[in-house]
Design an enzyme around this catalytic site. Sequence first.
Site, PDB file in Angstrom:
ATOM      1  N   TYR A 141       8.657   0.376  -9.916  1.00  0.00           N
ATOM      2  CA  TYR A 141       7.700  -0.685 -10.258  1.00  0.00           C
ATOM      3  C   TYR A 141       8.360  -1.715 -11.181  1.00  0.00           C
ATOM      4  CZ  TYR A 141       3.146  -2.723 -11.536  1.00  0.00           C
ATOM      5  OH  TYR A 141       2.085  -3.574 -11.722  1.00  0.00           O
TER       6      TYR A 141
ATOM      7  N   ASP B  55      -5.513  -8.133   3.152  1.00  0.00           N
ATOM      8  CA  ASP B  55      -5.373  -6.807   2.540  1.00  0.00           C
ATOM      9  C   ASP B  55      -5.313  -5.756   3.645  1.00  0.00           C
ATOM     10  OD1 ASP B  55      -6.290  -5.882  -0.640  1.00  0.00           O
ATOM     11  OD2 ASP B  55      -6.113  -4.308   0.891  1.00  0.00           O
TER      12      ASP B  55
ATOM     13  N   LYS C 204       9.053  -5.604 -10.243  1.00  0.00           N
ATOM     14  CA  LYS C 204       8.407  -6.697 -10.975  1.00  0.00           C
ATOM     15  C   LYS C 204       9.452  -7.588 -11.682  1.00  0.00           C
ATOM     16  CE  LYS C 204       4.117  -5.730  -9.909  1.00  0.00           C
ATOM     17  NZ  LYS C 204       3.325  -6.606  -9.034  1.00  0.00           N
TER      18      LYS C 204
ATOM     19  N   ASP D  42      -0.667  -6.287   6.305  1.00  0.00           N
ATOM     20  CA  ASP D  42       0.225  -5.346   5.631  1.00  0.00           C
ATOM     21  C   ASP D  42       1.463  -6.138   5.211  1.00  0.00           C
ATOM     22  OD1 ASP D  42       1.967  -3.426   4.793  1.00  0.00           O
ATOM     23  OD2 ASP D  42       1.923  -2.248   6.654  1.00  0.00           O
ATOM     24  N   VAL D  43       1.654  -6.317   3.917  1.00  0.00           N
ATOM     25  CA  VAL D  43       2.762  -7.164   3.448  1.00  0.00           C
ATOM     26  C   VAL D  43       4.129  -6.530   3.685  1.00  0.00           C
ATOM     27  CG1 VAL D  43       1.332  -8.387   1.745  1.00  0.00           C
ATOM     28  CG2 VAL D  43       2.689  -6.388   1.024  1.00  0.00           C
TER      29      VAL D  43
ATOM     30  N   ASN E 190      -0.324 -11.162  -4.459  1.00  0.00           N
ATOM     31  CA  ASN E 190      -0.838 -10.231  -5.465  1.00  0.00           C
ATOM     32  C   ASN E 190      -0.854  -8.762  -5.036  1.00  0.00           C
ATOM     33  OD1 ASN E 190      -2.923  -9.448  -7.692  1.00  0.00           O
ATOM     34  ND2 ASN E 190      -4.049  -9.135  -5.788  1.00  0.00           N
TER      35      ASN E 190
ATOM     36  N   THR F  91      -8.459  -1.871 -13.470  1.00  0.00           N
ATOM     37  CA  THR F  91      -8.700  -1.996 -12.021  1.00  0.00           C
ATOM     38  C   THR F  91      -8.434  -0.629 -11.389  1.00  0.00           C
ATOM     39  OG1 THR F  91      -6.430  -2.403 -11.294  1.00  0.00           O
ATOM     40  CG2 THR F  91      -7.667  -4.330 -12.086  1.00  0.00           C
TER      41      THR F  91
HETATM   42  N1  LIG Z   1      -3.991  -3.339 -13.067  1.00  0.00           N
HETATM   43  C1  LIG Z   1      -2.969  -3.521 -13.886  1.00  0.00           C
HETATM   44  O1  LIG Z   1      -2.899  -2.961 -15.002  1.00  0.00           O
HETATM   45  C2  LIG Z   1      -1.834  -4.442 -13.499  1.00  0.00           C
HETATM   46  C3  LIG Z   1      -0.921  -4.828 -14.491  1.00  0.00           C
HETATM   47  C4  LIG Z   1       0.119  -5.672 -14.153  1.00  0.00           C
HETATM   48  C5  LIG Z   1       0.259  -6.120 -12.855  1.00  0.00           C
HETATM   49  N2  LIG Z   1      -0.641  -5.720 -11.922  1.00  0.00           N
HETATM   50  C6  LIG Z   1      -0.431  -6.204 -10.559  1.00  0.00           C
HETATM   51  O2  LIG Z   1      -1.592  -6.849 -10.111  1.00  0.00           O
HETATM   52  C7  LIG Z   1      -1.646  -6.796  -8.692  1.00  0.00           C
HETATM   53  C8  LIG Z   1      -3.032  -6.346  -8.256  1.00  0.00           C
HETATM   54  O3  LIG Z   1      -3.252  -5.050  -8.772  1.00  0.00           O
HETATM   55  P1  LIG Z   1      -4.704  -4.467  -9.093  1.00  0.00           P
HETATM   56  O4  LIG Z   1      -4.641  -3.917 -10.456  1.00  0.00           O
HETATM   57  O5  LIG Z   1      -5.762  -5.445  -8.761  1.00  0.00           O
HETATM   58  O6  LIG Z   1      -4.721  -3.220  -8.101  1.00  0.00           O
HETATM   59  P2  LIG Z   1      -5.735  -2.744  -6.962  1.00  0.00           P
HETATM   60  O7  LIG Z   1      -5.227  -1.416  -6.529  1.00  0.00           O
HETATM   61  O8  LIG Z   1      -7.140  -2.860  -7.428  1.00  0.00           O
HETATM   62  O9  LIG Z   1      -5.506  -3.827  -5.794  1.00  0.00           O
HETATM   63  C9  LIG Z   1      -4.325  -3.891  -5.060  1.00  0.00           C
HETATM   64  C10 LIG Z   1      -4.666  -4.300  -3.634  1.00  0.00           C
HETATM   65  O10 LIG Z   1      -3.436  -4.409  -2.897  1.00  0.00           O
HETATM   66  C11 LIG Z   1      -3.686  -3.907  -1.589  1.00  0.00           C
HETATM   67  N3  LIG Z   1      -2.437  -3.485  -0.952  1.00  0.00           N
HETATM   68  C12 LIG Z   1      -1.666  -2.406  -1.248  1.00  0.00           C
HETATM   69  N4  LIG Z   1      -0.642  -2.327  -0.396  1.00  0.00           N
HETATM   70  C13 LIG Z   1      -0.761  -3.386   0.457  1.00  0.00           C
HETATM   71  C14 LIG Z   1      -0.008  -3.840   1.568  1.00  0.00           C
HETATM   72  N5  LIG Z   1       1.075  -3.182   2.000  1.00  0.00           N
HETATM   73  N6  LIG Z   1      -0.407  -4.949   2.209  1.00  0.00           N
HETATM   74  C15 LIG Z   1      -1.525  -5.618   1.804  1.00  0.00           C
HETATM   75  N7  LIG Z   1      -2.283  -5.218   0.775  1.00  0.00           N
HETATM   76  C16 LIG Z   1      -1.909  -4.112   0.110  1.00  0.00           C
HETATM   77  C17 LIG Z   1      -4.635  -2.723  -1.825  1.00  0.00           C
HETATM   78  O11 LIG Z   1      -5.311  -2.354  -0.625  1.00  0.00           O
HETATM   79  C18 LIG Z   1      -5.545  -3.270  -2.908  1.00  0.00           C
HETATM   80  O12 LIG Z   1      -6.674  -3.905  -2.347  1.00  0.00           O
HETATM   81  C19 LIG Z   1      -0.517  -5.858  -8.270  1.00  0.00           C
HETATM   82  O13 LIG Z   1       0.600  -6.616  -7.859  1.00  0.00           O
HETATM   83  C20 LIG Z   1      -0.190  -5.101  -9.547  1.00  0.00           C
HETATM   84  O14 LIG Z   1       1.141  -4.640  -9.579  1.00  0.00           O
HETATM   85  C21 LIG Z   1      -1.684  -4.906 -12.206  1.00  0.00           C
END
Ligand SMILES: NC(=O)c1ccc[n+]([C@@H]2O[C@H](COP(=O)([O-])OP(=O)(O)OC[C@H]3O[C@@H](n4cnc5c(N)ncnc54)[C@H](O)[C@@H]3O)[C@@H](O)[C@H]2O)c1
Length: 245
Positions: free
Chosen positions: A150, A36, A154, A60-61, A86, A185
């Site tokens: 987004y 992360d 996706k 950093d992805v 993720n 989250t």
């Molecule tokens: N929360 C929702 O409602 C939801 C719904 C559908 C899909 N998602 C997907 O689930 C996944 C996780 O989301 P979440 O809700 O846990 O969000 P979150 O913000 O709690 O966690 C996301 C994490 O990704 C990290 N991140 C961001 N940019 C980055 C980078 N360039 N390199 C490495 N790490 C990076 C952040 O630091 C964070 O720790 C995401 O792909 C999101 O699109 C979330």
Amino acid sequence: MALQNKGIIITGGASGIGAATARMAMERGAQVVIADMNDALGGELAAELGKDRCRFVRTDVTSTESVETLFREAAAFCTVDGVFNNAGIGHQAMTVDYTDAEWMQVIDINLNGVFRVAREAMRHMGKRGGSIVNCASILGHVGQTQTAAYTAAKGGVLNLTRTLALEGAPDGIRVNSLSPGYIATPLLDQLEQEVLDFLTSLHPVGRLGRAEEVAGAALFLLSDEASFITGTDLLVDGGFTAGKS
Ligand SMILES: NC(=O)c1ccc[n+]([C@@H]2O[C@H](COP(=O)([O-])OP(=O)(O)OC[C@H]3O[C@@H](n4cnc5c(N)ncnc54)[C@H](O)[C@@H]3O)[C@@H](O)[C@H]2O)c1
């Protein structure tokens, strides 16, 4: 579902769904690498989960070099059997208001990042096989206003997953995606309560999802219990995409 002796990399593992998956994977016996950008949260979580079976690697992805370093460091710690791809961000704007930079950033993390990590995972897994789970979204299946980048990213993850599954199959590398509904989250922190109430009403089960409910699905796809499952998407959405009630 046992994950004994499996090494799993979780991008975006410092927060939300990724952090819940890291905790659950540890409980089930895996070795976990949290990848992360957030040093503070990632370091803290890895320290809490225990140094013998968990590491944090700042990643950093959006950087190929950073992703290569991640896999080098992970491989020195454990075998890389599974990858939960993720990491992701959200961005809210009507398309007419989007800047190029905002569009590029969302695509670079949410789609290009998934590609970079999956490519490196497949190179590392080689003929040994493994399992990759890409995090898509209900917003890969349906459109929604103010989420152009987004939804595009996706939707791309869903079809990228199918192609990777075809390429990985001869080597025993399974590649699947999962599509969460709205999950409580920090990603949703930017939304006002009124918006959250509306989004909640779109889920037939009448609530938002919990990070643990997505973690369980991710770990199922990463485990050997899903050994005949590849190239598919698992909706974890409380009925969001099932239709209108
Ligand atoms: N929360 C929702 O409602 C939801 C719904 C559908 C899909 N998602 C997907 O689930 C996944 C996780 O989301 P979440 O809700 O846990 O969000 P979150 O913000 O709690 O966690 C996301 C994490 O990704 C990290 N991140 C961001 N940019 C980055 C980078 N360039 N390199 C490495 N790490 C990076 C952040 O630091 C964070 O720790 C995401 O792909 C999101 O699109 C979330």
